[in-house]
Design a protein around this motif. Structure first.
Motif: not given
Lengths: 298, 341
Positions: A31-36
């Motif tokens: 999720n973190f990498s998808a978002k940022y």
């Protein structure tokens, strides 16, 4: 009975909870990498542009000109005519056996890596040398960077930034930066206390002490660190090629998977030749910076 | 006659993490050994009071561990005092803020170190210029000043050499030139000549005295060598265990040592060589026209030949040739007897 069981098999967490734990951490990171991911990638854009520009410059310039420029740098750094001639033969050998383009890619990524590690590593080393607390915090991080198998930290980097030059560059920097940080810290801490006291007695402020006394006297040690960093960066070339970094690593990787012995050997030798040239040039440059230690028998 | 340049008042220094807690214990009379054994803190300086006159050479001496190097470092605050004040030209330097302290060090004090502490990566010229470049002085001006001092200490032609290419004596000349180049009022010399061999040391002492004739700096000179102290010092302060046990001119220290420590210190000194006629003459004596005259500031040694030839002694005169007293063999015998006791 229960007691015996306790001692014979480790009281581990249940397979179900372990699976859940891994799944939730992975999910959170995804999720973190998808978002940022995009935002973080954008941060590295200038580096990427420079790297691409530099690689293109080396590729597109006429090869005699590139050799001439490289030999010029070798001579300026080492002041040794033998090393310059040796380097000429090494480059001719590399070009004749069809490894010119890959070698230029490797030179460009190593060059950019070295510049970044110096630009980032020396300030961190200075910070460490000035505060025992900073040193206590940074040292374990450096230990992890040096001992964690590179494939392990490649996973999150690739998840975050995908495959390509920047993740490769980051992997190389993470692996290669500790020596320059450690040796900058060591070099500054080793500066003679009496000399520092003299600087204090003449009213030198922190910056004056750093730039006129500490850094110049630490320079030979710092240069040993830079030398180590370059060597370690070259050693990472093959691993970096696994995540899409162009250069001498890719044919080596190909040779390993297909058992092409000659191909592996030739490209391996090209890496060795680059390593020797980088090493000798940076070492003799470092040595020339400590002329004042030459001794009284001049 | 001359003004007080540096006034040290009630200065205490205790080394250790809880130094301030123990100042009262020290004031209560606890000594260095006891403080270390009971509280694991090191007593550096114990209630130092010392006035240093302008343009004089104040020697501070004592054995190692007596606090002399600690004391000199309080004058440019390389060491922070635990309690007390150090006044320079009436200004309390223990109260200076960071920026003012740097300015003070850049302009008021020059320091010469026992092991030279030259910058190994700078040549001699840049070493001498160091203090000037810290002040961001104009380059050509600072070079002129540095070259002047290099010439003064006799190192012309060596300005492009590096410190490790020079002998110990030459390196310390660089140290001296580096300190003098900023034209400080105060010259701090921390065992400056102790690392040099005896001949070079005497040479450097001569050079310092020679320079001082024109410079008229206020010099604080640390040494553990009594001969050096007697040679250089206008006044000599003696430290023991962080305490100031005596401060006075050479004659006072030799003739009236304050305690056993000082008399032990001075017992091997050749009094004949050090003492001046003035300190042992009989000022009430009558002039004897047939006897030769000696100057009041002559050493006893130098007038011994005349003394031995004369039956009834010598007339003592001052620098304007006025009669001030007489001196006889008995005066000298008395001094020699005293020093035997």
């Amino acid at each position: 009975m229960n007691l015996i069981e306790f001692f014979t098999s480790f009281p581990e967490m249940s397979a179900e909870s372990l699976r859940l734990f891994k799944k939730s951490v992975d999910g959170a990171y995804r999720n973190f990498s998808a978002k940022y991911g995009d935002a973080i990638e954008a941060v590295f854009d200038p580096v990427l542009y420079f790297l691409v520009w530099f690689e293109k410059l080396l590729h597109n310039s006429p090869w005699p000109l590139v050799i001439f420029a490289l030999l010029g740098l070798v001579y300026l750094g080492s002041r040794s005519i033998y090393l310059t001639i040796g380097s000429l033969f090494a480059f001719l050998f590399i070009g004749y056996f069809g490894m010119w383009d890959d070698t230029m890619s490797t030179v460009s990524i190593i060059g950019v890596c070295t510049a970044l590690t110096i630009g980032f590593g020396i300030p961190v080393g200075i910070l460490m040398s000035g505060s025992d607390r900073a040193r206590a915090m940074i040292t374990p991080i450096l230990d992890v960077m040096q001992t964690m198998p590179s494939f392990v930290y490649l996973i999150p980097v690739v998840m975050l930034l995908g495959i390509g030059k920047i993740p490769g560059l980051l992997a190389v920097i993470i692996y290669a930066i500790p020596p320059v940080i450690r040796l900058t810290d060591l070099g500054i801490r080793e500066v003679n206390k009496e000399v520092l006291e003299a600087a204090d007695a003449f009213g030198a402020n922190r910056m004056q002490k750093l730039f006129r006394v500490q850094l110049p006297l630490a320079l030979p040690t710092i240069f040993a660190g830079i030398n180590q960093t370059i060597m370690m960066a070259l050693a990472m070339v093959v691993i970096a090629s696994m995540i899409g970094v162009k250069g001498l690593g890719q044919p080596v990787l190909k040779a390993i998977t297909n058992q092409y012995f000659t191909m592996g050997l030739l490209n391996g030798l090209a890496i060795v030749a680059l390593a020797i040239i980088f090493d000798r040039v940076s070492q003799s440059y470092g040595k020339r910076m400590q002329q004042h230690r030459a001794g009284a028998n001049e | 006659m001359s003004e007080i340049k540096i006034k040290i008042e009630n200065l205490y220094k205790i080394f250790g993490p809880r130094a301030r807690q123990y100042t009262n214990k020290v004031k209560g009379g606890i000594d260095k050994d006891e403080l270390l054994a009971k509280y694991n803190h090191v007593l550096g300086l114990d209630d130092i009071n010392l006035d240093i006159k302008e343009q004089s050479i104040q020697v501070v001496m004592g054995l190692s561990g007596s606090g002399k190097s600690t004391l000199i470092r309080h004058i440019n605050r390389l060491i922070e005092p635990t309690e007390g004040t150090v006044l320079v030209d009436g200004e309390d330097i223990t109260k200076l803020n960071k920026a003012d302290l740097l300015e003070f060090r850049r302009n008021k004090t020059g320091m010469v170190f026992q092991r030279f502490a030259l910058f190994p990566h700078h040549n001699i010229l840049d070493n001498v210029q160091f203090g000037l470049s810290i002040k961001n002085l104009d380059k050509s001006e600072s070079k002129d000043k540095a070259m002047y001092w290099i010439e003064k200490v006799g190192l012309t032609g060596f300005e492009n050499k590096f410190p490790n290419q020079l002998s110990g004596g030459m390196q310390q000349r660089v140290g001296l030139a580096r300190a003098l180049a900023i034209d400080p009022d105060i010259l701090l010399m921390d065992e400056a000549f102790s690392a040099l061999d005896p001949l070079i040391r005497t040479d450097m002492q001569d050079q310092l005295l020679d320079l001082q004739k024109n410079l008229k700096k206020t010099i604080i000179f640390i040494t553990h060598d009594l001969d050096e102290a007697l040679r250089l010092g206008d006044r000599i302060a003696i430290l023991n265990g962080g305490k100031l046990v005596q401060d006075g001119i050479a004659e006072e220290i030799l003739l009236n040592p304050a305690d056993d420590y000082v008399s032990n210190f001075v017992k091997d000194v050749n009094r004949i060589k050090v003492l001046k006629i003035g300190s042992i003459m009989n000022a009430d004596g009558n002039k004897n026209e047939s006897n030769p005259s000696v100057m009041i500031d002559e050493s006893i040694e130098n007038c011994l030949p005349a003394m031995l030839e004369s039956e009834s002694g010598l007339n003592v005169v001052d620098s304007e040739k006025n009669f001030v007293g007489v001196i006889s063999k008995n005066n000298i015998a008395e001094i020699l007897r005293k020093s035997k006791d």
